[in-house]
Each structure stands twice: as C-alpha cells, then as structure tokens.
Write a protein that holds these residues in place. Structure first.
Motif, PDB file in Angstrom:
ATOM      1  N   GLN A 272     -19.404   6.053  -4.128  1.00  0.00           N
ATOM      2  CA  GLN A 272     -18.748   7.042  -3.193  1.00  0.00           C
ATOM      3  C   GLN A 272     -18.669   6.523  -2.078  1.00  0.00           C
ATOM      4  OE1 GLN A 272     -20.776  11.220  -2.463  1.00  0.00           O
ATOM      5  NE2 GLN A 272     -18.762  11.976  -3.073  1.00  0.00           N
ATOM      6  N   ILE A 273     -19.935   5.917  -1.457  1.00  0.00           N
ATOM      7  CA  ILE A 273     -19.764   5.465   0.078  1.00  0.00           C
ATOM      8  C   ILE A 273     -18.838   4.685   0.148  1.00  0.00           C
ATOM      9  CG2 ILE A 273     -21.232   4.534   1.763  1.00  0.00           C
ATOM     10  CD1 ILE A 273     -23.491   6.042   1.186  1.00  0.00           C
ATOM     11  N   PHE A 274     -18.764   3.747  -0.751  1.00  0.00           N
ATOM     12  CA  PHE A 274     -17.533   2.627  -0.517  1.00  0.00           C
ATOM     13  C   PHE A 274     -16.142   3.452  -0.058  1.00  0.00           C
ATOM     14  CE2 PHE A 274     -15.046  -1.156  -0.942  1.00  0.00           C
ATOM     15  CZ  PHE A 274     -13.951  -0.531  -1.716  1.00  0.00           C
ATOM     16  N   PHE A 275     -16.064   4.210  -1.243  1.00  0.00           N
ATOM     17  CA  PHE A 275     -14.488   5.242  -0.982  1.00  0.00           C
ATOM     18  C   PHE A 275     -14.531   5.759   0.234  1.00  0.00           C
ATOM     19  CE2 PHE A 275     -12.822   3.649  -4.749  1.00  0.00           C
ATOM     20  CZ  PHE A 275     -13.437   4.055  -5.751  1.00  0.00           C
ATOM     21  N   VAL A 276     -15.849   6.586   0.654  1.00  0.00           N
ATOM     22  CA  VAL A 276     -15.595   7.009   2.221  1.00  0.00           C
ATOM     23  C   VAL A 276     -15.151   6.207   3.163  1.00  0.00           C
ATOM     24  CG1 VAL A 276     -17.153   8.174   3.738  1.00  0.00           C
ATOM     25  CG2 VAL A 276     -17.363   8.816   1.533  1.00  0.00           C
ATOM     26  N   LEU A 277     -15.740   4.804   3.119  1.00  0.00           N
ATOM     27  CA  LEU A 277     -15.442   3.996   4.039  1.00  0.00           C
ATOM     28  C   LEU A 277     -13.983   3.510   3.886  1.00  0.00           C
ATOM     29  CD1 LEU A 277     -18.918   2.220   4.318  1.00  0.00           C
ATOM     30  CD2 LEU A 277     -17.570   3.457   6.053  1.00  0.00           C
ATOM     31  N   TYR A 278     -13.656   3.143   2.583  1.00  0.00           N
ATOM     32  CA  TYR A 278     -12.053   2.814   2.158  1.00  0.00           C
ATOM     33  C   TYR A 278     -11.235   3.773   3.096  1.00  0.00           C
ATOM     34  CZ  TYR A 278      -7.938   2.407  -0.283  1.00  0.00           C
ATOM     35  OH  TYR A 278      -6.466   2.619  -0.644  1.00  0.00           O
ATOM     36  N   TRP A 279     -11.320   5.213   2.637  1.00  0.00           N
ATOM     37  CA  TRP A 279     -10.477   6.049   3.330  1.00  0.00           C
ATOM     38  C   TRP A 279     -10.711   6.280   4.657  1.00  0.00           C
ATOM     39  CZ3 TRP A 279      -6.497   8.597   0.827  1.00  0.00           C
ATOM     40  CH2 TRP A 279      -6.422   8.470  -0.437  1.00  0.00           C
ATOM     41  N   ALA A 280     -11.951   6.110   5.360  1.00  0.00           N
ATOM     42  CA  ALA A 280     -12.097   6.180   6.693  1.00  0.00           C
ATOM     43  C   ALA A 280     -11.352   5.086   7.440  1.00  0.00           C
ATOM     44  CB  ALA A 280     -13.626   6.541   7.186  1.00  0.00           C
ATOM     45  N   MET A 281     -11.920   3.827   6.958  1.00  0.00           N
ATOM     46  CA  MET A 281     -11.236   2.700   7.836  1.00  0.00           C
ATOM     47  C   MET A 281      -9.696   2.583   7.487  1.00  0.00           C
ATOM     48  SD  MET A 281     -14.485   0.004   6.630  1.00  0.00           S
ATOM     49  CE  MET A 281     -14.699  -0.963   7.832  1.00  0.00           C
TER      50      MET A 281
ATOM     51  N   VAL B  95     -18.282  14.343   2.714  1.00  0.00           N
ATOM     52  CA  VAL B  95     -18.269  12.813   2.530  1.00  0.00           C
ATOM     53  C   VAL B  95     -19.514  12.332   2.950  1.00  0.00           C
ATOM     54  CG1 VAL B  95     -15.794  12.726   2.079  1.00  0.00           C
ATOM     55  CG2 VAL B  95     -16.426  12.608   4.366  1.00  0.00           C
ATOM     56  N   GLY B  96     -20.336  11.732   2.147  1.00  0.00           N
ATOM     57  CA  GLY B  96     -21.601  11.565   2.421  1.00  0.00           C
ATOM     58  C   GLY B  96     -21.803   9.904   3.048  1.00  0.00           C
ATOM     59  N   VAL B  97     -21.772   9.746   4.567  1.00  0.00           N
ATOM     60  CA  VAL B  97     -22.198   8.700   4.802  1.00  0.00           C
ATOM     61  C   VAL B  97     -23.694   8.676   5.347  1.00  0.00           C
ATOM     62  CG1 VAL B  97     -21.282   6.568   6.147  1.00  0.00           C
ATOM     63  CG2 VAL B  97     -19.730   8.462   5.846  1.00  0.00           C
TER      64      VAL B  97
ATOM     65  N   VAL C  46      -4.421  10.018  -7.321  1.00  0.00           N
ATOM     66  CA  VAL C  46      -4.149  10.571  -8.884  1.00  0.00           C
ATOM     67  C   VAL C  46      -5.319   9.914  -9.625  1.00  0.00           C
ATOM     68  CG1 VAL C  46      -2.978   9.519 -10.702  1.00  0.00           C
ATOM     69  CG2 VAL C  46      -1.928  10.789  -8.941  1.00  0.00           C
ATOM     70  N   GLU C  47      -5.969   8.718  -9.086  1.00  0.00           N
ATOM     71  CA  GLU C  47      -7.089   8.238  -9.909  1.00  0.00           C
ATOM     72  C   GLU C  47      -8.542   8.711  -9.514  1.00  0.00           C
ATOM     73  OE1 GLU C  47      -6.783   4.079  -9.608  1.00  0.00           O
ATOM     74  OE2 GLU C  47      -4.948   3.997 -10.594  1.00  0.00           O
ATOM     75  N   HIS C  48      -8.381   9.829  -8.848  1.00  0.00           N
ATOM     76  CA  HIS C  48      -9.826  10.549  -8.369  1.00  0.00           C
ATOM     77  C   HIS C  48     -10.636   9.893  -7.548  1.00  0.00           C
ATOM     78  CE1 HIS C  48      -8.520  13.688 -10.889  1.00  0.00           C
ATOM     79  NE2 HIS C  48      -8.192  12.904 -12.024  1.00  0.00           N
ATOM     80  N   LEU C  49      -9.929   8.802  -6.690  1.00  0.00           N
ATOM     81  CA  LEU C  49     -10.895   8.177  -5.854  1.00  0.00           C
ATOM     82  C   LEU C  49     -11.052   8.665  -4.423  1.00  0.00           C
ATOM     83  CD1 LEU C  49      -9.316   4.503  -6.815  1.00  0.00           C
ATOM     84  CD2 LEU C  49     -11.213   5.739  -7.848  1.00  0.00           C
ATOM     85  N   VAL C  50     -11.033   9.999  -4.495  1.00  0.00           N
ATOM     86  CA  VAL C  50     -11.136  10.527  -3.276  1.00  0.00           C
ATOM     87  C   VAL C  50     -12.425  11.347  -2.932  1.00  0.00           C
ATOM     88  CG1 VAL C  50     -10.230  12.389  -1.464  1.00  0.00           C
ATOM     89  CG2 VAL C  50      -8.610  10.956  -3.040  1.00  0.00           C
ATOM     90  N   PRO C  51     -13.350  10.745  -2.123  1.00  0.00           N
ATOM     91  CA  PRO C  51     -14.656  11.383  -2.263  1.00  0.00           C
ATOM     92  C   PRO C  51     -14.816  12.766  -1.575  1.00  0.00           C
ATOM     93  CG  PRO C  51     -14.519   9.981  -0.357  1.00  0.00           C
ATOM     94  CD  PRO C  51     -13.434   9.802  -1.165  1.00  0.00           C
ATOM     95  N   GLY C  52     -15.549  13.683  -1.595  1.00  0.00           N
ATOM     96  CA  GLY C  52     -15.442  15.045  -1.091  1.00  0.00           C
ATOM     97  C   GLY C  52     -16.601  16.056  -1.884  1.00  0.00           C
ATOM     98  N   ARG C  53     -16.569  17.273  -1.852  1.00  0.00           N
ATOM     99  CA  ARG C  53     -17.602  18.050  -2.494  1.00  0.00           C
ATOM    100  C   ARG C  53     -17.533  18.016  -3.876  1.00  0.00           C
ATOM    101  NH1 ARG C  53     -17.136  20.861   2.652  1.00  0.00           N
ATOM    102  NH2 ARG C  53     -19.391  20.295   3.593  1.00  0.00           N
ATOM    103  N   HIS C  54     -16.273  17.638  -4.355  1.00  0.00           N
ATOM    104  CA  HIS C  54     -16.051  17.867  -5.898  1.00  0.00           C
ATOM    105  C   HIS C  54     -16.066  16.477  -6.533  1.00  0.00           C
ATOM    106  CE1 HIS C  54     -15.400  22.091  -5.144  1.00  0.00           C
ATOM    107  NE2 HIS C  54     -14.753  21.808  -4.260  1.00  0.00           N
ATOM    108  N   PHE C  55     -16.228  15.316  -5.927  1.00  0.00           N
ATOM    109  CA  PHE C  55     -16.079  14.018  -6.423  1.00  0.00           C
ATOM    110  C   PHE C  55     -17.134  13.814  -7.354  1.00  0.00           C
ATOM    111  CE2 PHE C  55     -14.575   9.797  -6.198  1.00  0.00           C
ATOM    112  CZ  PHE C  55     -15.643   9.023  -6.291  1.00  0.00           C
TER     113      PHE C  55
END
Lengths: 99, 213, 554
Positions: free
Chosen positions: B141-150, C240-242, B123-132
């Motif tokens: 953004q990289i922090f969020f990628v790792l947050y979601w991945a980990m 998602v750009g790592v 809801v808070e738009h913290l999901v990275p992706g093509r429209h982030f």
C-alpha cells in the motif's frame, strides 16, 4: 547580446538522444534479468548517467560557467545530506526492516 | 554602461547581466524543485528499505509498457526542446515554433498515456485510501501511495510545462524572440529538462523493482 | 489629493525633502499594491508582519494569563492547545522568518550593493502576495476554529486524531512558504549578479553575507517543508498511510522530514539578526569589525552545518541511539561558528568608541541574550541532559532566548538603525533607549524563570500544573506584561516620528556603507550613477577624527 559560449551542434544533440534511448533499452533489459543486488545498482547508475547527459548537454552545463555547475549540483548535494542522515537512523534501528 | 534595448529590464545594467541572472535564477528554482521532489524520494528510500517484498509486488502491478513508452516520449521531448533552443540561437523562428510544438506534442502524449495508465490502475484497484484492500505483501500500500504521489506531482509539473511550452510557442510565432533575446526559451528549456530528469529516476524506481520472472 | 490616497510623509515638504523619493512618487493605493520597488515592498511586508505579530502576541498574552494560577481555569485544554499552536505558527512563519529578510533585507540589500533594485522585482511583489494569501488562509483556519497540534504538526495526531483545521492551516503555511522561497531566490541572484563595480565578495557588508547565507537556507530547506505538509494533508484527507503505523508507515519519518526543514529554519531566523548586529556593533563602536573573514565564513558555515543537526529535536522520539549520537556531536559543532561571531563582536567592542544609542543597546542586549540562548542550546545538544528537559519549559526558554532575545532584539535594533533611511525621520532617542531597557528587563523576567521551572520538571504545552511551579509562572507572566509595554512603546513613537520626528540627513549615524550615500528617503532608483567601490568595508576613521563621514569613491 546573450552570453557566450560554445553550444552543442544539432548532430551532437541527436547523438545524445540516441545514447539516452540505448540506455533506456539497457535499463529495461537488465531489469528483466535476475542479478540480485546489482539490479538496483545498475538501474540507478544508468539513471545517473542519463541525468548527467541531459544536464551537461541538453542543459548546456558543460559549456557554461562554473557557477552554473555549482548551483546545479547544490540541490543534489543537499538531497544527499537528507538521505544519508535519515537512513543513518533507519539502518541502525531494529524492527524497521520487514522483508 | 547604459543600454537602450527595450528587452533589458531597468534593474539590469545590460542584456548579458539579465541573461545570466535569469539563467542562474532558473537553476536556483530547479534546486528547490529537487528538494521538493526529494522529500518523496526520501520516503521511497526509507520504505523500500523497510518493505522490499511489498514494493517489489507493487511494482509488478503497474504497467511496464506504459512506463517505458512514457520514458521514451520524455527523452525525445528533451531532444526537441534542445533543438528549439538551438534554433532560437540561430534566429530561426519557424524552426523554433516547430520544435516547441513538437515538444508540446510529446508532453501531451505523455499525459494521454498517463491518463490511460491511471485509468487502468484505478480499474485494478491500485488506488490506496480508506477502503483499500489487497492480497499483496505488507508494504504494497505504501508503494502505491508513493507511486500516485510521485507520478501525480510529476504530472502536475508536466501540465505546467504544457502551459509554458504553449506560451513560448505562441510568443515565438509572434516574433518576440531573436538571436539577441531568446532567454525565456532557454530557461523554459531548463525547466522542461528537469521534468524529464525526474522521470528518468521515477521509471526504474517505480516500474523496474522486480521484473525478472 | 484624492480620497483614497495614502500619505506617509509630512504634509508640507521641508527644504531637504523637495527632491522626489520613493515615498513621494505615488500616493495611491494602486501605486503601493502594484509596486515593484523593493523599498515599498519592504514596507508592505513591515505592515503585514506587524499584524501577525500582534495576533500571535495576543495568543501569548492569553496563555500567560492562564498560567498565573495552577488550575487550567481560563480556557479549556483544547483551546489552550489552539492558543499555543496559533502563537507558534504565526510567530515562526508569519513573523520571524519573514521579518529581517523581507523588511530590512528587501529595503537595504540593493542599496548596500549599489544596485537599482533586486534581480526580479516582479517576483518580489509576487512573494508578498503569496505571503499575504498564505496568511489569509491561516487566519481563516484560526477563525473557523483553529488547530490544536502545535506548530510542529506531529503525526499521527495531525494526520489521524486531531479534530481541528489542520489541512487549512498547513495550506496557509505552504503558500506563504513559496513566498519565502521566492524571496530567497531573489536575494541569491541579486547578490550574485548585481553588485556594483569593485564590490568583491570580501568588500561586502556582513549583513549581505548573513542574508546570502539565509537565502541559501530558504531556497534549499523550505521545499522540504512544502512536501511534508502536502504528505501530511494527503494522509489526513484520504487516509493514505505514509506516516500511519497501522498501514506500515512511520510517524518518525514525518519528524525527519519536518525537522530537516525546521532546524535550518531557525538559522533562517537568527542569521539575519546576526547580520544586523555586525552592522550595529561596528557603527556604534566606530571601529572596523574584528575578524571580517571569520564572521563572513561563519555565516555560510552555520547555513551548511545547520542542515546536519535536525535529529537533536528527536532524541526521545525512538530514533536510533546511534543516529542520536551523530546528531548530538554535529549539534556541538554547529555552535562553533556562532561562538566565533560572539568573540569577534566582543573584540570589535574592545577599545572602540562606544555610544549607546538605541540600536547599540539592542545590539548589546543581543550579545548577552543570544549567549544565554546559545549556551542552553548546547546543554540541549547533550543527549543525556536533553532527555531530562525534553518537552519542558527549559526548551521553551532556550528558544525564546534565541528567537526573541536574539532575533526580535536584532530586528528592533535594525529597524531603529535604518529608520532614518527608510522614512527620512529620526525617532526620539531617549524614549527608544528607555524602550530597549524595558524590553531587556521584561524579557529576562519573562523567560529566565522558565529555565528554572523547566529544569525542575514543568512540562511545556500544559495549562494546568502543580502548585510548586506557580511562583515561576507569576514572575514570567509579570515579565510578559512588561515586555508587552516595551513592544508597544516603539510602535507609538515610531509612528509619531513619521509626522513629528526631526528630518534625518543622508547619514545620521556617520556610518560606512553604500546605503548611507543616498538621500533619506532614497530616490526610486537608489543611485543616479552606479557607484564604484574601491575600499574595504567598515573603514571607520581613527579615533582622533571621530565623527567625520567616510568618503566613498564614486
């Protein structure tokens, strides 16, 4: 018959759990203070201590064979290799650190 | 030395060898898991070094209460798992089932909290992706990628744990284990403690980067 | 016999074969597909890797055909990219990495240590199904259009710009990788826990040491490949750009993570071959191996130090020069244990009673070809030289010398050596010796010109090139056709031997080792009693008593 050894008592398990919860509180508390570079150091040290408590007591490594200890340590040693040599690249490169 | 117990598989000489092999085998598997998660931790280290500001800003966006509560849940679930193994050593079947179910309950509680948290993040738009898009500093953004991945990879492992714990609880309830043979509970416990340990590191690395006012 | 049964033995059992063995206990497809017998699983793997080898070889044949003339006129550039990707992916992950461990290792390890099976037979079968599932996915990716990134999947081409089936191929490798992790895990525990009484670590055959070291690498390195492919797929699928520089990522991080696995992977590929060579040299020189402890420890050293050198694949990647220097010196150091092995093998040959059966010819070929491959690896470890020959055919020649000249040669040697044990039959010796010779000639003709043209500047992964390189390519392609013959020959005569080969006794080579104390083919449980080991390995008798089998106390 299943192998060996001495295993911890119930009360030992509860004490470890209590220690873990205290350490959780400390981690959180220290994070709310501004101690600059020490934040990460304290946080990681506490995490390592927690991990060791789980490994040694909950996972019985303290009471098990030497070989188990070796196998448990192996993964982390290899991770250490990965971190060290890779950061050896990033730390000696200019332009990678932004701020 | 031959063994007539049906609980010993035919490639082993005796139950002790089987037990040692199973335990060591699980530790070997856990070593592979350490390296599996390790790649993500490597990315984290490199990028936190590169973008301390972005990472700190990202960390402040995610829900500290949920994260802390989940840590407490997992630590407690490790306790109940250890108590389950302890009960199995003493042959106390009903206690085994109770503690396994308690662990299972905590595991599912973790997933519920995680679900609530992910929903809030979404809801808070913290999901990275093509429209982030974001106003946060560069590197967030990289922090969020790792947050979601980990946390996502970790959640998958919790789900597997849920399946494992359910199976163990059911088989224990059916009387499959005894003081002579409770190996699956012990190695299931090793797996579950590993899941806990991963979170022990994820918590400070993701939630506590820069929480001082 | 019902219509759906598979028969791998001769129709009429001969007197020596009336006892039940692992092949005769079941003839149905189900008895094969649901087997937990390590010996049958080894054979299942043998058939599977053969299929992938053939497909990858066809890709290579097409490439070599294209390269006979300078213009890129046989296939388009994109197709050519797909050909070398298929060749690399299938050869590395679906042939070389499984080959000796899953075929020879599965078959021989439990027998060598006096065990009835591996520690986790069901996991063993699962590993084969994972391998197969991954292979099916990879083949499907090829059929629906292929991948053009090269087997190295470098970002940002793989993550952003390639228009091919990257994620699917990566998924196939991912799944097969888990199969290989399970194999490694199984071997580690088997060797650790299931050795026969009296079989201490320093009484183990060197093949076991080599496979144990290999298994350590399998277990510790492969998960990193898995997470790397997952991250790459994440980026490709959801942006998602790592690794994407536009989003703050670093493509070089991909290379660090990829090569952290892929360099140790080359030691996964060569260590088992070295283990086989140790067995072959000592047996066919009829002499106790020289420097047993050195060879044993060197296997472990290669496994450990092999994790410290991956950056030598990245000297020109914009990795820091200081990191490059560290990786360079470490790469020099990793050559030392391999050199130690070479010296010890040579010393074993010295004053031995050498016979030139096919396995020995392959072992001797290995010694020469691996030396060349290994030395050129050292050239590449020197940063200055590497910068000159990076991404040229020099590198291609180097790794083919170690992988094909080394590993495939060793695999052929081991296959011939243990063939009598596996099948109960002898292969035709003269034909096998001829094939080994043809392979040696064909191989050198294929790959030696590549060193020269690489040094002169011929880039790799190009299908069109300036005319001055044509002479080298023509030699290379001619050699490739000869090499092809050398691989087809064993295929034919080994299959022929299943029906027409002379019956092999338990120990046709009069070799030492517990696996030779069982009938050929062995019974399902290998040993009726747990053997007790009291002797050193490779206790070949003095030359005056040559030819007598070595007694092992039981």
């Amino acid at each position: 018959m299943n192998a060996s050894a001495h295993h911890p008592s119930r009360s030992r398990y509860f004490k470890i759990w209590a220690a873990l919860m205290i350490l959780l509180f400390v981690t959180w508390a220290v994070a709310t203070l501004n101690v600059g570079r020490f934040n990460i150091l304290v946080a990681m040290s506490i995490a390592v201590v927690k991990m060791l408590m789980v490994i040694l007591y909950f996972m019985h490594v303290r009471y098990g064979a030497r070989l188990t200890w070796l196998f448990a340590a192996a993964g982390f040693f290899w991770l250490f290799i990965m971190f060290t040599l890779t950061m050896g690249d990033y730390l000696t490169r200019s332009g990678f650190h932004h701020g | 030395m031959s063994n007539h117990s049906s609980a010993v598989a035919e490639q082993f000489e005796d139950a002790a060898q089987q037990y040692e092999a199973a335990t060591l085998g699980m530790w070997t598997f856990l070593a592979t898991e350490v390296l599996f998660f390790g790649g993500l931790f490597m990315a984290y280290i490199a990028y936190r070094h590169a973008y301390p500001g972005g990472f700190a800003a990202g960390s402040r966006q995610i829900n500290l209460v949920f994260g802390t509560v989940n840590t407490a849940i997992l630590l407690t679930s490790s306790l109940t798992m250890a108590l389950a193994v302890h009960a199995a050593q003493g042959g106390k079947t009903r206690a085994v089932v109770r503690y396994l179910l308690a662990t299972l309950g905590f595991a599912m509680g973790f997933m519920v909290v995680k679900g609530l948290e992910y929903h809030q993040d979404f809801v808070e738009h913290l999901v990275p992706g093509r429209h982030f898009t974001t106003d946060l500093p560069y590197g967030a953004q990289i922090f969020f990628v790792l947050y979601w991945a980990m946390t996502g990879l970790h959640a998958c492992h919790v789900l597997v744990g849920v399946g494992l714990l359910s199976t163990l609880a059911w088989l224990a309830h059916r009387g499959r284990y005894s003081t002579q043979y409770y190996t699956p509970i012990e190695i299931g416990g090793l797996y579950w403690h590993f899941v806990d340990i991963v979170w022990i590191f994820l918590y400070p690395l993701l939630y506590l980067i820069d929480r001082h006012a | 016999m019902n219509a759906e049964s598979l028969t791998l033995m001769a129709e009429a059992p001969r007197p020596a074969e009336t006892a039940e063995n692992y092949l005769s206990v079941g003839h149905t497809i189900k008895s094969w597909l649901l087997t937990t017998d390590h010996k049958r699983i080894g054979i299942l793997y043998l058939f599977s890797i053969l299929v992938f080898f053939l497909i990858a070889a066809v890709a290579a044949a097409l490439m070599r055909l294209e390269l006979v003339t300078p213009p890129g006129d046989l296939v388009t550039s994109e197709t050519y990219n797909k050909l070398f990707t298929v060749h690399g992916v299938l050869m590395v992950w679906f042939f070389l990495i499984p080959s000796i461990p899953t075929v020879l290792g599965n078959f021989v390890i439990p027998m060598m240590i006096g065990a009835r099976d591996v520690a986790f037979p069901k996991l063993n079968l699962l590993s084969w199904y994972l391998f197969l599932a991954g292979g099916v996915v990879a083949l499907h990716a090829i059929i629906v259009g292929g991948v053009d990134t090269g087997w190295t999947f470098y970002a940002p081409f793989s993550t952003t710009y390639s228009n091919s089936h990257v994620v699917e191929m990566a998924a196939g490798v991912f799944v097969a990788g888990f199969g290989s992790i399970l194999t490694g895990l199984n071997f580690v525990i088997t060797v650790q826990k299931m050795r026969a009484p009296g079989l201490t670590w320093f009484r183990l055959p060197l093949f076991i040491w080599a496979l144990y070291a290999t298994s350590l690498i399998l277990v510790l390195a492969t998960p990193v490949l898995a997470i790397t492919l997952a991250l790459m797929s994440l980026e490709r699928l959801w942006g998602v750009g790592v690794f994407n520089p536009k989003l703050g990522g670093d493509p070089i991080l991909f290379q660090h993570l990829f090569w952290f696995y892929s360099h140790p992977a080359v030691y996964i590929m060569i260590l088992p071959g070295m283990g086989v060579v140790s067995e072959l040299i000592t047996c066919f020189a009829r002499k106790k191996i020289f420097g047993y402890h050195f060879i044993a420890f060197s296997s472990v050293a290669i496994a450990v130090i092999g994790f410290l050198v991956w950056g030598h694949h990245m000297f020109v990647s914009s990795q820091s020069v200081y990191a490059g220097m560290v990786f360079s010196i470490l790469s020099f150091i990793v050559a030392i244990p391999s050199a130690i092995k070479m010296f010890n093998w040579t010393a074993t040959l010295h004053r031995g009673s050498i016979s030139f059966e096919a396995p020995m010819l392959y072992a001797l070929g290995f010694l020469g070809l691996f030396t060349i491959g290994g030395l050129t690896g050292l050239f590449l470890a020197a940063m200055a030289l590497d910068i000159h020959v990076t991404d040229t055919y020099f590198v291609v020649a180097h790794f083919h010398y170690v992988m094909v000249g080394g590993m495939v040669t060793a695999f052929m040697g081991g296959l011939h050596y243990w063939w009598p044990k596996i099948t109960g039959r002898l292969y035709p010796e003269k034909l096998a010796q001829l094939a080994a010779l043809v392979m040696f000639i064909g191989f050198n003709l294929t790959f030696f010109p590549q060193f020269i043209m690489g040094y002169l500047g011929m880039p790799r992964r190009y299908h069109a090139y300036p005319p001055e390189f044509q002479i080298f390519h023509v030699f290379s392609s001619a050699g490739a056709s000869i090499l092809g013959v050398a691989y087809v020959l064993p295929l034919i005569y080994l299959i022929w031997s299943l029906w027409r080969g002379p019956v092999a006794g338990p120990n046709p080579w009069h070799a030492t080792g517990l696996e030779w104390q069982t009938p050929s083919p062995p019974p399902v449980h290998n040993f009726d009693y747990a053997p007790v080991v009291t002797e050193e390995p490779y206790n070949y008798p003095p030359l005056s008593e040559e030819g007598e089998p070595v007694p092992v106390h039981v």
